[in-house]
Structures are given as C-alpha cells and as structure tokens.
Design a protein around this motif. Structure first.
Motif, mmCIF file in Angstrom:
data_model
loop_
_atom_site.group_PDB
_atom_site.id
_atom_site.type_symbol
_atom_site.label_atom_id
_atom_site.label_comp_id
_atom_site.label_asym_id
_atom_site.label_seq_id
_atom_site.Cartn_x
_atom_site.Cartn_y
_atom_site.Cartn_z
ATOM 1 N N SER A 17 0.805 -1.349 0.039
ATOM 2 C CA SER A 17 0.041 -0.004 -0.212
ATOM 3 C C SER A 17 0.797 1.314 -0.006
ATOM 4 O O SER A 17 0.567 2.036 -0.700
ATOM 5 C CB SER A 17 -0.974 0.040 1.160
ATOM 6 O OG SER A 17 -1.607 -0.934 1.192
ATOM 7 N N LEU A 18 2.040 1.134 0.865
ATOM 8 C CA LEU A 18 2.784 2.418 0.766
ATOM 9 C C LEU A 18 3.460 2.631 -0.414
ATOM 10 O O LEU A 18 3.756 3.937 -0.939
ATOM 11 C CB LEU A 18 3.842 2.152 1.873
ATOM 12 C CG LEU A 18 4.983 3.489 2.216
ATOM 13 C CD1 LEU A 18 4.096 4.625 2.269
ATOM 14 C CD2 LEU A 18 5.808 2.958 3.234
ATOM 15 N N SER A 19 4.013 1.522 -1.076
ATOM 16 C CA SER A 19 4.504 1.744 -2.421
ATOM 17 C C SER A 19 3.673 2.159 -3.567
ATOM 18 O O SER A 19 4.042 3.100 -4.403
ATOM 19 C CB SER A 19 5.304 0.294 -2.786
ATOM 20 O OG SER A 19 4.487 -0.542 -3.186
ATOM 21 N N GLY A 20 2.449 1.899 -3.295
ATOM 22 C CA GLY A 20 1.255 2.295 -4.373
ATOM 23 C C GLY A 20 0.901 3.656 -4.065
ATOM 24 O O GLY A 20 0.956 4.417 -5.114
ATOM 25 N N VAL A 21 1.021 4.274 -2.850
ATOM 26 C CA VAL A 21 0.775 5.568 -2.609
ATOM 27 C C VAL A 21 1.990 6.470 -3.278
ATOM 28 O O VAL A 21 1.681 7.582 -3.651
ATOM 29 C CB VAL A 21 0.477 6.065 -1.000
ATOM 30 C CG1 VAL A 21 0.224 7.125 -0.718
ATOM 31 C CG2 VAL A 21 -0.982 5.067 -0.747
ATOM 32 N N LEU A 22 3.297 5.923 -2.875
ATOM 33 C CA LEU A 22 4.068 6.858 -3.249
ATOM 34 C C LEU A 22 4.244 6.964 -4.854
ATOM 35 O O LEU A 22 4.534 7.983 -5.281
ATOM 36 C CB LEU A 22 5.505 6.207 -2.615
ATOM 37 C CG LEU A 22 5.676 6.312 -1.317
ATOM 38 C CD1 LEU A 22 6.883 5.490 -0.754
ATOM 39 C CD2 LEU A 22 5.846 7.748 -0.779
ATOM 40 N N ALA A 23 4.026 5.955 -5.448
ATOM 41 C CA ALA A 23 4.105 5.681 -6.755
ATOM 42 C C ALA A 23 3.107 6.942 -7.390
ATOM 43 O O ALA A 23 3.334 7.425 -8.365
ATOM 44 C CB ALA A 23 3.935 4.619 -7.442
ATOM 45 N N SER A 24 1.970 6.856 -6.859
ATOM 46 C CA SER A 24 0.763 7.547 -7.271
ATOM 47 C C SER A 24 1.015 9.126 -7.007
ATOM 48 O O SER A 24 0.857 9.882 -7.845
ATOM 49 C CB SER A 24 -0.796 7.195 -6.521
ATOM 50 O OG SER A 24 -1.537 8.081 -6.967
ATOM 51 N N SER A 25 1.613 9.211 -5.856
ATOM 52 C CA SER A 25 2.022 10.758 -5.704
ATOM 53 C C SER A 25 3.468 11.213 -6.654
ATOM 54 O O SER A 25 3.156 12.508 -6.987
ATOM 55 C CB SER A 25 2.617 10.780 -4.302
ATOM 56 O OG SER A 25 3.219 11.790 -3.715
ATOM 57 N N LYS A 26 4.090 10.251 -7.007
ATOM 58 C CA LYS A 26 5.241 10.823 -8.170
ATOM 59 C C LYS A 26 4.521 11.172 -9.385
ATOM 60 O O LYS A 26 4.882 12.054 -9.824
ATOM 61 C CB LYS A 26 6.221 9.735 -7.987
ATOM 62 C CG LYS A 26 6.976 9.747 -6.800
ATOM 63 C CD LYS A 26 8.130 8.518 -7.139
ATOM 64 C CE LYS A 26 9.125 8.419 -5.886
ATOM 65 N NZ LYS A 26 10.111 7.329 -6.043
ATOM 66 N N LEU A 27 3.693 10.041 -9.712
ATOM 67 C CA LEU A 27 3.031 10.526 -10.943
ATOM 68 C C LEU A 27 2.101 11.812 -11.081
ATOM 69 O O LEU A 27 2.064 12.605 -11.861
ATOM 70 C CB LEU A 27 1.966 9.256 -11.387
ATOM 71 C CG LEU A 27 1.380 9.241 -12.551
ATOM 72 C CD1 LEU A 27 2.378 9.442 -13.962
ATOM 73 C CD2 LEU A 27 0.361 7.960 -12.882
#
Length: 74
Positions: free
Chosen positions: A19-29
């Motif tokens: 979940s944390l990695s998904g949130v970080l990837a979404s934030s970067k995008l």
C-alpha cells in the motif's frame, strides 16, 4: 509463536509495504503530471502577453498599407 500469528504478521507487513509503495508511486505520477501542466500553462500565458503587441503592430502595418495604396492610386 504459532504459525497463524506469524502468517498474520507477515501478511500485515506485506499489505502495508504494498500500500505504501502504491501511494508513493501515485504521488510521484501526480507531481509529474502537475509539473507538465504548469509548463503548458506558462507557455499559454506567454501568448496572452504577446497578442496585444501583435495586434498593435498589425494596426500599424494596415495603416501603412492604406497609405501606400492611397499613394499608388493617385
């Protein structure tokens, strides 16, 4: 420690990490796309500043053409 508790803890850790990695990837995008949009807006704003200048120059050119046509028609 029983195997059920160990499996539950590992599942929790995996879920949190995913979940944390998904949130970080979404934030970067999202940040990247906002930066690209800001660049487009800046380019568009440049046109807004130049159009009145072009309109004024066009008026001058039209006036000079009218003067030249008047001289040649005599």
């Amino acid at each position: 420690m029983s195997s059920e508790i160990l499996v539950a803890i590992l599942s929790l850790a995996g879920t949190l990490l995913g979940s944390l990695s998904g949130v970080l990837a979404s934030s970067k995008l999202t940040s990247y796309r906002l930066a690209q949009l800001e660049k487009k807006v800046d380019r568009h704003n440049g046109f807004g500043e130049r159009i009145p200048v072009l309109e004024e120059k066009l008026k001058v050119v039209n006036h000079r053409l009218d003067d030249l046509e008047e001289v040649t028609s005599r």
